[in-house]
Enzyme design. Structure first.
Site, PDB file in Angstrom:
ATOM      1  N   ARG A  22       4.011 -34.398 -32.247  1.00  0.00           N
ATOM      2  CA  ARG A  22       4.970 -34.641 -31.231  1.00  0.00           C
ATOM      3  C   ARG A  22       6.577 -34.198 -31.604  1.00  0.00           C
ATOM      4  O   ARG A  22       6.609 -33.901 -32.883  1.00  0.00           O
ATOM      5  CB  ARG A  22       4.749 -36.242 -30.721  1.00  0.00           C
ATOM      6  CG  ARG A  22       4.885 -37.096 -31.802  1.00  0.00           C
ATOM      7  CD  ARG A  22       5.505 -38.411 -31.830  1.00  0.00           C
ATOM      8  NE  ARG A  22       6.896 -38.154 -31.351  1.00  0.00           N
ATOM      9  CZ  ARG A  22       7.721 -37.904 -32.142  1.00  0.00           C
ATOM     10  NH1 ARG A  22       7.552 -37.953 -33.680  1.00  0.00           N
ATOM     11  NH2 ARG A  22       9.157 -37.827 -31.740  1.00  0.00           N
ATOM     12  N   GLY A  23       7.590 -34.305 -30.701  1.00  0.00           N
ATOM     13  CA  GLY A  23       8.873 -34.111 -30.997  1.00  0.00           C
ATOM     14  C   GLY A  23       9.159 -32.546 -30.686  1.00  0.00           C
ATOM     15  O   GLY A  23       8.288 -31.611 -31.121  1.00  0.00           O
ATOM     16  N   ALA A  24       9.979 -32.109 -30.065  1.00  0.00           N
ATOM     17  CA  ALA A  24      10.251 -30.968 -29.428  1.00  0.00           C
ATOM     18  C   ALA A  24      10.154 -29.635 -30.488  1.00  0.00           C
ATOM     19  O   ALA A  24       9.479 -28.775 -30.195  1.00  0.00           O
ATOM     20  CB  ALA A  24      11.398 -30.957 -28.725  1.00  0.00           C
ATOM     21  N   ARG A  65       2.226 -29.970 -22.621  1.00  0.00           N
ATOM     22  CA  ARG A  65       3.136 -31.138 -22.310  1.00  0.00           C
ATOM     23  C   ARG A  65       4.304 -30.379 -21.595  1.00  0.00           C
ATOM     24  O   ARG A  65       4.648 -29.125 -21.972  1.00  0.00           O
ATOM     25  CB  ARG A  65       3.729 -31.759 -23.568  1.00  0.00           C
ATOM     26  CG  ARG A  65       2.744 -32.484 -24.304  1.00  0.00           C
ATOM     27  CD  ARG A  65       3.333 -33.470 -24.969  1.00  0.00           C
ATOM     28  NE  ARG A  65       4.307 -34.690 -24.672  1.00  0.00           N
ATOM     29  CZ  ARG A  65       5.059 -35.523 -25.280  1.00  0.00           C
ATOM     30  NH1 ARG A  65       5.250 -35.298 -26.697  1.00  0.00           N
ATOM     31  NH2 ARG A  65       5.455 -36.641 -24.864  1.00  0.00           N
ATOM     32  N   CYS A 132      14.334 -42.813 -30.580  1.00  0.00           N
ATOM     33  CA  CYS A 132      13.287 -42.015 -30.554  1.00  0.00           C
ATOM     34  C   CYS A 132      13.215 -41.421 -32.228  1.00  0.00           C
ATOM     35  O   CYS A 132      13.722 -42.136 -32.909  1.00  0.00           O
ATOM     36  CB  CYS A 132      12.899 -40.990 -29.598  1.00  0.00           C
ATOM     37  SG  CYS A 132      11.513 -40.368 -29.423  1.00  0.00           S
ATOM     38  N   ASP A 201      14.561 -32.881 -25.748  1.00  0.00           N
ATOM     39  CA  ASP A 201      13.507 -32.184 -25.272  1.00  0.00           C
ATOM     40  C   ASP A 201      13.898 -30.951 -24.559  1.00  0.00           C
ATOM     41  O   ASP A 201      13.200 -29.730 -24.464  1.00  0.00           O
ATOM     42  CB  ASP A 201      12.500 -32.930 -24.616  1.00  0.00           C
ATOM     43  CG  ASP A 201      11.526 -33.596 -25.407  1.00  0.00           C
ATOM     44  OD1 ASP A 201      12.191 -34.737 -26.075  1.00  0.00           O
ATOM     45  OD2 ASP A 201      10.574 -33.186 -25.731  1.00  0.00           O
ATOM     46  N   ASN A 211      15.660 -36.071 -22.652  1.00  0.00           N
ATOM     47  CA  ASN A 211      15.226 -36.834 -23.932  1.00  0.00           C
ATOM     48  C   ASN A 211      14.363 -37.792 -23.597  1.00  0.00           C
ATOM     49  O   ASN A 211      14.282 -38.453 -22.665  1.00  0.00           O
ATOM     50  CB  ASN A 211      16.529 -37.059 -24.935  1.00  0.00           C
ATOM     51  CG  ASN A 211      15.947 -37.580 -26.320  1.00  0.00           C
ATOM     52  OD1 ASN A 211      15.036 -36.765 -26.901  1.00  0.00           O
ATOM     53  ND2 ASN A 211      16.378 -38.295 -26.885  1.00  0.00           N
ATOM     54  N   LYS A 212      13.921 -38.676 -24.767  1.00  0.00           N
ATOM     55  CA  LYS A 212      12.906 -39.748 -24.821  1.00  0.00           C
ATOM     56  C   LYS A 212      13.506 -40.736 -23.573  1.00  0.00           C
ATOM     57  O   LYS A 212      14.717 -41.131 -23.566  1.00  0.00           O
ATOM     58  CB  LYS A 212      12.748 -40.469 -25.881  1.00  0.00           C
ATOM     59  CG  LYS A 212      11.965 -41.552 -25.894  1.00  0.00           C
ATOM     60  CD  LYS A 212      10.708 -41.608 -25.665  1.00  0.00           C
ATOM     61  CE  LYS A 212       9.830 -40.332 -26.073  1.00  0.00           C
ATOM     62  NZ  LYS A 212       8.542 -39.849 -25.407  1.00  0.00           N
ATOM     63  N   LYS A 237      16.184 -25.274 -27.148  1.00  0.00           N
ATOM     64  CA  LYS A 237      15.867 -26.203 -26.243  1.00  0.00           C
ATOM     65  C   LYS A 237      16.467 -26.314 -25.013  1.00  0.00           C
ATOM     66  O   LYS A 237      16.413 -27.174 -24.234  1.00  0.00           O
ATOM     67  CB  LYS A 237      16.140 -27.822 -27.058  1.00  0.00           C
ATOM     68  CG  LYS A 237      15.040 -27.780 -28.145  1.00  0.00           C
ATOM     69  CD  LYS A 237      15.268 -29.130 -29.008  1.00  0.00           C
ATOM     70  CE  LYS A 237      14.143 -29.399 -30.091  1.00  0.00           C
ATOM     71  NZ  LYS A 237      14.527 -30.260 -30.863  1.00  0.00           N
TER      72      LYS A 237
HETATM   73  C1  RUB Z   1      10.250 -37.147 -28.700  1.00  0.00           C
HETATM   74  C2  RUB Z   1      11.766 -37.001 -28.363  1.00  0.00           C
HETATM   75  C3  RUB Z   1      12.703 -36.389 -29.373  1.00  0.00           C
HETATM   76  C4  RUB Z   1      12.897 -34.841 -28.961  1.00  0.00           C
HETATM   77  C5  RUB Z   1      13.843 -34.119 -29.924  1.00  0.00           C
HETATM   78  O1  RUB Z   1       9.367 -37.185 -27.729  1.00  0.00           O
HETATM   79  O2  RUB Z   1      12.100 -37.504 -27.109  1.00  0.00           O
HETATM   80  O3  RUB Z   1      13.881 -36.822 -29.208  1.00  0.00           O
HETATM   81  O4  RUB Z   1      11.654 -34.237 -28.771  1.00  0.00           O
HETATM   82  O5  RUB Z   1      13.227 -34.059 -31.110  1.00  0.00           O
HETATM   83  P1  RUB Z   1       7.799 -37.450 -27.629  1.00  0.00           P
HETATM   84  P2  RUB Z   1      13.082 -33.081 -32.330  1.00  0.00           P
HETATM   85  O6  RUB Z   1       7.569 -38.419 -29.008  1.00  0.00           O
HETATM   86  O7  RUB Z   1       7.161 -38.037 -26.639  1.00  0.00           O
HETATM   87  O8  RUB Z   1       7.379 -36.008 -28.354  1.00  0.00           O
HETATM   88  O9  RUB Z   1      14.579 -32.981 -32.627  1.00  0.00           O
HETATM   89  O10 RUB Z   1      12.264 -33.475 -33.480  1.00  0.00           O
HETATM   90  O11 RUB Z   1      12.866 -31.709 -31.787  1.00  0.00           O
END
Ligand code: RUB
Length: 323
Positions: A22-24, A65, A132, A201, A211-212, A237
């Site tokens: 998870r995480g974009a 997703r 998040c 995201d 975002n979250k 992004k």
């Molecule tokens: C994760 C989320 C993060 C962004 C950015 O949501 O909202 O703030 O994805 O993350 P989920 P990064 O847990 O539902 O995937 O900076 O790591 O890309």
């Protein structure tokens, strides 16, 4: 047709769907790495068959997703390298593998650059709030800590996925003093906060940040308290298709993540809703920290035009068609 490693790609797709990955940014790198491995292992000498297969699996990954635009942007970027002429499948595979590796390297470098720029916005004595678990936002905090800046963090719990737990573990390992709060305590603490830093995201052409869930409430509260609100986000992004008037889809997950089925069954008039992202309007965002530098949200269009190219995302990867 059968594959040498049939599970690897579907495994990755499943892990993205279930949020084990998870995480974009991580989602994008995992997808590209699965595509690279799938390409290497696909046993054919027929270029048309190879391209069809790569398009098919690219579409599977993109469908996992819907909100993190980093995923289609990353997949389209590497898949475009297959649109040229190749003398053989092995030469296409070699080219593709190089492109995938360089995407992953560039994505990791981007996070480091964002950290360098973002860290400059954190000063001695600051209280920084994050929501998040964003590696880009965290990198700003970690680099500030490495530079010797003395600050503390307020980190939210992040219902219902508890991503805040991941965040406080990272902050704790770095020795950054952190207060862990429930999501609904944000406004209570906001008067003590100097800067909010969150990830993204997706960012739309008007600079709105997806975002979250809960991010927009935090931004509203920061706006009310005149607290700076920063977003840490790689240029991939930004969502090119928003130029064409498309909206960014907000993922809604199973209500059982919020209200367990066992309880829900006893409450026939109650429906649990679980949108997992929300949209923060650009008016509430002071700066978006990208690997190309910090920009006001009003510059989103320039990022899409100059760093992404109009064509990224401006097509669908369909079975049988390489963009
Ligand atoms: C994760 C989320 C993060 C962004 C950015 O949501 O909202 O703030 O994805 O993350 P989920 P990064 O847990 O539902 O995937 O900076 O790591 O890309």
């Amino acid at each position: 047709m059968y594959y040498v490693q049939p599970m690897l790609l579907t495994d990755t797709a499943e892990k993205i769907k279930t949020m084990e990955i998870r995480g974009a940014g991580r989602i994008a790198r995992a997808a590209v790495s699965a595509l690279g491995a799938h390409s290497d292992a696909f046993p054919t000498h027929d270029l048309a068959e190879y391209r069809t297969e790569m398009s098919r699996v690219a579409a599977i990954l993109i469908a996992t997703r819907p909100t993190a635009v980093s995923l289609p942007n990353a997949v389209h970027k590497v898949m475009r390298s297959l649109s040229g002429e190749f003398p053989s499948v092995s030469s296409a595979q070699e080219e593709f593998s190089g492109v995938c590796r360089s995407f992953i390297r560039a994505s990791e470098d981007a996070v480091r650059h964002i950290g360098e720029v973002g860290a400059r916005h954190i000063r001695d004595g600051d209280v920084v709030l994050t929501h998040c678990n964003s590696e880009a936002a965290l990198e700003c905090l970690l680099q500030a800590q490495r530079k010797g800046v003395s600050f503390s963090v307020v980190a939210t719990e992040v219902r219902p996925g508890n991503q805040g737990l991941l965040t406080i573990r990272v902050l704790n390992s770095a020795g950054i003093p952190t207060r862990y709060i429930v999501d609904s305590a944000v406004r209570y603490f906001m008067k003590e906060v100097d800067t909010v830093i969150v990830g993204a995201d997706a960012i739309s052409v008007n600079g709105a940040v997806v975002n979250k869930i809960g991010t927009s409430q935090i931004a509203l509260s920061a706006h009310e308290a005149r607290t700076r609100f920063l977003v840490a986000a790689e240029t991939y992004k930004f969502a090119p298709r928003t130029i064409l008037g498309e909206f960014i889809e907000i993922e809604e997950r199973d209500g059982a993540e919020v209200l367990p089925d066992k309880i829900a069954k006893t409450l026939p008039y109650v429906t649990a809703r679980n949108p997992v992202f929300d949209v923060t309007p650009p008016e509430y965002v002071d700066l978006i920290v990208t690997e190309e530098g910090a920009i006001p949200p009003q510059m989103a269009y320039i990022i899409i035009r100059d760093y992404l190219g109009w064509e990224i995302g401006d097509f669908q990867v369909r079975a049988g068609r390489i963009p």
